[in-house]
Scaffold this active site. Structure first.
Site, PDB file in Angstrom:
ATOM      1  N   ALA B 547      32.723   4.519   6.990  1.00 14.30           N
ATOM      2  CA  ALA B 547      32.545   3.666   6.090  1.00 14.30           C
ATOM      3  C   ALA B 547      31.780   2.480   6.765  1.00 14.30           C
ATOM      4  O   ALA B 547      32.104   1.364   6.426  1.00 14.30           O
ATOM      5  CB  ALA B 547      33.903   3.350   5.509  1.00 14.30           C
ATOM      6  N   ARG B 549      32.573   0.715   9.049  1.00 14.19           N
ATOM      7  CA  ARG B 549      33.492  -0.340   9.298  1.00 14.19           C
ATOM      8  C   ARG B 549      33.662  -0.654  10.685  1.00 14.19           C
ATOM      9  O   ARG B 549      34.528  -1.907  11.077  1.00 14.19           O
ATOM     10  CB  ARG B 549      35.019   0.164   8.892  1.00 14.19           C
ATOM     11  N   GLY B 745      28.156  -4.081   7.914  1.00 12.19           N
ATOM     12  CA  GLY B 745      27.937  -2.719   8.355  1.00 12.19           C
ATOM     13  C   GLY B 745      26.804  -2.107   8.124  1.00 12.19           C
ATOM     14  O   GLY B 745      25.988  -2.381   7.068  1.00 12.19           O
ATOM     15  N   GLY B 747      25.896   1.669   9.104  1.00 16.47           N
ATOM     16  CA  GLY B 747      25.655   3.089   9.636  1.00 16.47           C
ATOM     17  C   GLY B 747      25.359   3.808   8.332  1.00 16.47           C
ATOM     18  O   GLY B 747      24.402   4.887   8.229  1.00 16.47           O
ATOM     19  N   GLU B 748      25.508   3.763   7.287  1.00 15.52           N
ATOM     20  CA  GLU B 748      25.494   4.506   5.795  1.00 15.52           C
ATOM     21  C   GLU B 748      24.241   4.131   5.257  1.00 15.52           C
ATOM     22  O   GLU B 748      23.355   5.074   4.540  1.00 15.52           O
ATOM     23  CB  GLU B 748      26.577   4.621   5.091  1.00 15.52           C
TER      24      GLU B 748
END
Lengths: 204, 802
Positions: B547, B549, B745, B747-748
């Site tokens: 996530a 996070r 964040g 990453g996604e």
């Protein structure tokens, strides 16, 4: 067969003995299931040193390097030559070590990731640094993320740079067509190779 | 300049480029055995009592275990508790690849041979049962029950069967909204499995200890999930189940919950044999048995005013969960929260279902339920733009969420909304207006990047397309119960620093970023900070590395610990200089008096002073996620504590004779609050975009009768070095106050928007709308030919064959 250190726990339920197909039954009665081949002597140059060993002819070069020589820097990603993580140099050419039998390396010059720094120092002299320019290039250029594909890419890059010291992007991409990376998207790998070219030029 | 915001070279790079970094298969424990798992060859098969004898007879085999030998519970808990560690004798295997027996042997060859013998036995001796493979069939009124341990009551799941999880959103009145709309568009979209294809296959080594417990080393993202699974299956106290992460060669979500299975398998063998057991999966076993991105079926409808103002959106979102629920409830939840896109919409209705089938349980994959539904909604937004005669970028800009707007779940945005800057940057960098409005059709005659080197003439058409999205950072309200993170920090006598956290490095740059944060907080250099191997015995449960996070959560915990140690150091300086600690400032390598910066001491010397005082130069840190709220009945709430914002532009060339699509250029813009390490952030963007390109165009995992046909890299094509276009990553920073130094964040988001941007570009190029991914050449070509036939149907003379 070695006696196990401890007997496996008994199943909690008692059940009727399961029936087993006849052909498996017959095979298990006839003794050991593996045919043992006679080991073969093999002698090769490995990262600049001569190595001699007796190997099972069914042993791959990858397993020989990782398990018999203790050189775990070369990685196994697929075991069938599709990912390039096991790339090493064999007489200067990049090969998938999982597709080369150890006995095929007889008389060959094998270079793995562990031998890169020494290979560079050989070419340039003892005080050329602890790292090959391609290794420094990847550090500075951000070409490594999880790192599992990195040794394969570095060996493929060295094979390219020893033939073509100043490659175009198309030549770089082509040199890597057998190496898969899932993390970087390849762009910073290309940048890292260009950085390595600059570093190598500066050392001259 | 401080440490945060600097493109510090990765602190783990040297180990990786020298081959010295130790991944699980590089570790060696004296006396190790090799483990293997016998897996069901069929999607649904009765499992009789396993004839262990046929495996034990293989030379070198030491132990054969089944579910009957599990000392604890035969359950691997994830969100719910329905998944067995091994299929049980007398019951059934419920997906091709489900483990039903474990083997330990003195060689890998022997272990695999024994497992293979058991698989052959099951293939000939297990009664094949009817398999439900399609989620639509599984939801139907007479469908048999797939998952015996979990089901949402039909009445609650709107009458559908085999639903393992159901979520909804109800805002306003969609029917009134559609009546009120001038234009209504709708479509059905489909996505398939995506295999993570991390280059390092899954693997674990379990080492039994003297008192009944175990230490498990391996490739993983979430050591605490594994600890919980070990506790369940072994029946040992959690304090005796220690998990240590080895260097991990890629995860992308595939090593979130899935590794718990090889971990408990190895641990069971280790406890039974009292020897370390190494269980490393082959690539085929990994692809067959480990979790994937859920295939999705999305029906979506938008209603808008003539001027482009969005009025209503309704979504029916079905995910194929596979046999066991694992992470499906939370994947579904994130998809539900983002289903209608990053827009102001007064009337919203979402119904989302995770449906059980006799296929591999699906789980986390970068994007976590968003890529499927955003392929649908961002494609439909473009279809709406066409119907309205509006530029698709302008339609998005017009409806884009801003500060003070409510999201589709009613969350009024109070900070860190860089969406319009992101859209603007994407349009500007890609030269959107000029390229989109160039005269059509646009023939593209540059040579293709591929190895053929063929120079096309008039065969390729150019197109440009865009997409936009928001991404709720962190676990959100659905995961807030576990949204906390711990850290440990210690300054050693020479001023070097050790930190320990509970989240993990898997290539994304986690360790480097946290070292930078610790260094910035203390006033030392990143190179002086060492991140310890991640170990459940060092910090308390910090939740999963998912996530996007970790920067916020572990960064927050590291700052907390660093502040305590800094206070201890500054207390000693303050006493010597007769100043309060608040009067001191830090920069890299130095502590100084704020009102007289020339008065300074090096960090190392300050540490020596603190040592003279016997100061406590170590501390624990802890960070709780800021609050979020959500009502399951209405689906409304402040679902996440902050959002990242993204926009993508893809340029493609479509070969009208072969259907091949080449991505020419990709611009990917993200508001991430603050880039702690710009170079690593760019790498995350580029890597995510390329995975998204693969998802859109190449990655096609084909199953026949519930069995994957070619579970290897020649069957599942991922992008190679020859397939990647120039990718322009752009970072926008609208800081988030509660994030470390403003960070959110990353990453996604870079993966999520790629497929719709490419689909929209293909539409722009050749006028076809593909609603199913991957958009393989066969599908693109079929669509082109259908369009050609529809545009100019030639009457057939009588008697001609069809």
């Amino acid at each position: 067969m070695k006696r196990p250190a401890r007997r496996p726990a008994r199943p909690k339920r008692r059940a009727a003995a399961p029936s087993v197909p006849a052909e498996i039954e017959a095979a298990s009665r006839s003794g050991p299931t593996f045919r043992r081949f006679a080991p073969v002597e093999v002698s090769l140059s490995l990262n600049g040193r001569t190595v001699s060993a007796r190997v099972d002819p069914s042993r791959t070069l990858l397993d020989f390097l990782r398990c018999d020589c203790g050189l775990t820097g070369t990685k196994e990603g697929c075991g069938k030559g599709e990912c390039g993580a096991c790339t090493v140099l064999m007489d200067g050419k990049p090969v998938n070590a999982c597709l080369v039998m150890a006995v095929q390396a007889e008389g060959a010059e094998i270079v793995t990731i562990e031998g890169l720094a020494d290979r560079w120092c050989e070419h340039r002299g003892a005080d050329a640094g602890r790292l090959h320019p391609i290794q420094r290039g990847f550090i500075e250029g951000g070409g490594t993320q999880c790192g599992i594909c990195t040794p394969g890419f570095l060996l493929a890059a060295v094979a390219l740079l020893e033939r073509t010291p100043d490659p175009t992007e198309a030549e770089i991409a082509k040199a890597f067509e057998g190496n898969l990376c899932r993390c970087t998207g390849y762009r910073k790998i290309f940048e890292s190779v260009r950085r390595a070219v600059e570093i190598a030029k500066a050392v001259r | 300049m401080g440490e945060v915001g600097r493109s510090v070279p990765r602190i783990d790079a040297e180990g990786k480029v020298t081959g010295r970094t130790a991944y699980v298969d590089d570790l060696d424990f004296a006396g190790s055995l090799h483990g293997a798992v016998a897996r069901s060859p069929r999607p649904h098969v009765r499992l009789p009592d396993v004839p262990r004898r046929i495996a034990l007879e293989v030379p070198g085999v030491v132990a054969v275990l089944t579910a009957a030998d599990i000392p604890g519970r035969n359950r691997v808990p994830v969100v719910f508790d329905d998944a067995p560690a091994l299929a049980a004798e007398g019951d059934a295997c419920r997906f091709a690849g489900e483990g039903f027996a474990l083997v330990a042997a003195t060689s890998r060859k022997a272990a695999l041979a024994a497992a293979h013998r058991l698989e052959e036995w099951l293939r000939t001796h297990g009664k094949a049962l009817p398999a439900l493979l399609d989620p639509r069939a599984a939801m139907g009124p007479d469908a048999a029950r797939v998952n015996p341990n979990l089901a949402v009551a039909e009445a609650e799941a709107l009458g559908r069967r085999n639903v393992l999880s159901y979520h909804r959103v109800r805002k306003g009145d969609v029917e009134a909204g559609f009546r009120d709309s001038d234009v209504v568009v709708e479509g059905e979209y489909r996505t398939s499995w995506q295999e993570h294809a991390y280059i390092e296959p899954q693997g674990m080594i379990a080492v039994p200890d003297a008192d009944g417990g175990v230490t498990v080393h391996g490739s993983m993202q979430c050591p605490f999930y594994i600890q919980k699974a070990l506790h369940s299956v072994l029946g040992q106290p959690m304090a005796r189940c220690r998990v240590v992460q080895a260097a991990t060669g890629g995860g992308f979500g595939g090593k979130e919950d899935a590794p718990s299975f090889p971990a408990v398998h190895a641990a069971l063998l280790a406890r039974a044999t009292l020897r370390p057991v190494r269980l490393v999966l082959s690539r085929e076993d990994d692809i067959v048995s480990m979790t994937k991105r859920h295939p999705g079926i999305i029906r979506i409808r938008y209603g808008a005013k003539r001027d482009g103002t969005l009025v209503a959106c309704a979504v029916d979102y079905v995910l194929n969960a596979g046999a066991w629920s694992t992470l499906s409830p939370v994947v579904l939840w994130r998809g539900t929260m983002h289903a209608t896109g990053p827009y102001r919409i007064p009337h919203v209705k979402v119904d989302a279902f995770a449906v059980a089938t006799h296929t591999v349980p699906n789980g986390a994959y970068r994007g976590f339920g968003q890529p499927q539904v955003q392929f649908a909604n961002e494609s439909l937004v473009d279809e709406l733009a066409e119907r309205l005669g509006m530029d698709p970028m302008e339609l998005r800009r017009k409806n884009a969420l801003r500060l003070g707007d409510p999201t589709p779940t009613g969350h009024v945005l109070k900070e860190s909304v860089g969406f319009s800057d992101v859209l603007y940057a994407a349009a500007r960098e890609s030269d959107w207006l000029r390229r989109k409005n160039a005269a059509s059709p646009r023939v593209y005659d540059e040579p293709s990047r591929g190895p053929s080197g063929r120079i096309p003439r008039g065969e390729r058409l150019y197109g440009i397309g865009c997409s936009a999205l928001h991404y709720g950072v962190g676990l959100g309200a659905a995961g807030k119960r576990i949204d906390r993170a711990g850290a440990f920090l210690q300054v050693d006598a020479d001023g070097s620093v050790q930190i320990a956290v509970g989240t993990t490095e898997m290539g994304q740059g986690h360790n480097t970023v946290l070292a930078q944060i610790a260094a910035e907080e203390l006033g030392t250099a990143t190179e002086r900070v060492t991140v310890l191997p991640i170990d459940t015995s060092r910090v308390p449960d910090s939740g999963p590395t998912v996530a996007s996070r970790s920067t916020v959560m572990s960064g927050g915990a590291v700052r907390d610990a660093a502040r305590k140690v800094r206070a201890a150091i500054h207390e000693g300086i303050g006493r010597r200089w007769n100043l309060p600690a608040e009067a001191l400032g830090v920069e890299t390598g130095w502590v100084f008096a704020k009102t007289d910066p020339a008065r300074r001491v090096s960090f190392e010397e300050a540490v020596l002073w603190a040592a003279e005082d016997r100061a406590h130069l170590a501390a624990q840190g802890f960070f709780l996620a800021p609050d979020s709220t959500w009502d399951a009945k209405t689906g409304l709430g402040d679902a996440y504590y902050v959002y990242s914002w993204s926009a993508n532009v893809a340029e493609v060339a479509v070969d009208v004779r072969t259907g091949e699509v080449e991505v020419l250029r990709f611009v990917s813009v993200h508001d991430i609050g603050r880039a702690v390490n710009p170079q690593q952030a760019e790498g995350q963007i580029q890597g995510g975009v390329v995975q998204g390109i693969g998802y859109a165009l190449y990655e096609d995992l084909v199953a026949k009768d519930g069995v994957f046909e070619r579970p290897n890299f020649s069957g599942f094509i991922i992008p190679t070095a020859l397939d990647v276009p120039p990718i322009t990553p752009i970072i926008v920073e609208h800081p988030y106050a509660a994030g470390p130094f403003g960070a959110k964040g990353l990453g996604e988001p870079p993966l999520i928007g790629a497929a719709p941007a490419i689909a929209n570009a293909i539409r722009d190029a050749v006028g076809v709308r593909l609603r199913e991914i991957p958009m393989t050449p066969e599908r693109v070509l079929r669509a082109i030919e259908e369009r050609r036939a529809a545009a100019a149907p030639a009457p057939r003379p009588a008697g001609t064959a069809a």
